[in-house]
Write a protein that holds these residues in place. Structure first.
Motif, short mmCIF file in Angstrom:
data_model
loop_
_atom_site.label_atom_id
_atom_site.label_comp_id
_atom_site.label_asym_id
_atom_site.label_seq_id
_atom_site.Cartn_x
_atom_site.Cartn_y
_atom_site.Cartn_z
N VAL A 1 0.56 -0.72 -0.07
CA VAL A 1 -0.24 0.16 -0.17
C VAL A 1 0.74 1.15 -0.02
O VAL A 1 0.59 2.05 -0.94
N TYR B 1 1.34 3.93 -3.14
CA TYR B 1 1.19 5.42 -2.54
C TYR B 1 1.78 6.14 -3.43
O TYR B 1 2.16 7.62 -3.50
N TYR C 1 -11.86 -2.45 -3.38
CA TYR C 1 -13.08 -1.84 -3.55
C TYR C 1 -13.34 -2.92 -4.19
O TYR C 1 -12.77 -4.19 -4.48
N TYR D 1 -5.67 2.17 -2.15
CA TYR D 1 -7.87 2.37 -1.87
C TYR D 1 -8.23 0.82 -2.73
O TYR D 1 -9.28 0.62 -2.18
N SER D 2 -7.76 2.05 -4.08
CA SER D 2 -9.09 0.49 -4.63
C SER D 2 -9.19 -0.94 -5.24
O SER D 2 -10.01 -1.62 -5.50
#
Length: 123
Positions: free
Chosen positions: A54, A58, A69, A65-66
């Motif tokens: 992660v 970034y 989903y 974050y996706s």
């Protein structure tokens, strides 16, 4: 989402967006290639590795974050990935992830300590 689904998503991003091999991603994350392979194949990994992934996404300006989903779409991920986060925001996200990692590591250690005490108490 289960481990297998997360692994498929990670593999899709690694190969289709980052255009990297497992070994190259492992090097970027500071781990060995078999750990990336295990994660991609749904065999599991560590929370630390997940945080590293992660944080890496970034830092590179990708919407990590996706990956989580319900309706993850690699094409949308590719489209969003072209808009890089400002360095200040990316740095703040990295700091936040570091703090979260420390908190979760401490929580895990405390949980293990409690389990040890409970086992001793039963004896």
């Amino acid at each position: 989402m289960d481990r297998s689904e997360f692994g498929k998503r990670l593999k899709a991003v690694r190969s289709n967006v980052l255009k990297m091999s497992q070994g190259e991603l492992a090097t970027e994350l500071g781990v060995i290639q078999p750990l990336v392979s295990r994660l991609e194949n749904g065999l599991g990994g560590t929370i630390e590795l997940l945080f590293e992934i992660v944080a890496y996404f970034y830092q590179k300006g990708y919407p990590a974050y996706s990956l989580f989903y319900k309706d993850f779409n690699i094409e949308e991920f590719k489209a969003v990935s072209h808009t890089k986060l400002p360095k200040k925001i990316a740095a703040n996200v990295g700091e936040g992830l570091t703090e979260l990692k420390s908190f979760l590591t401490a929580a895990l250690e405390n949980t293990q300590s409690i389990e040890t005490l409970l086992k001793l108490e039963k004896k």
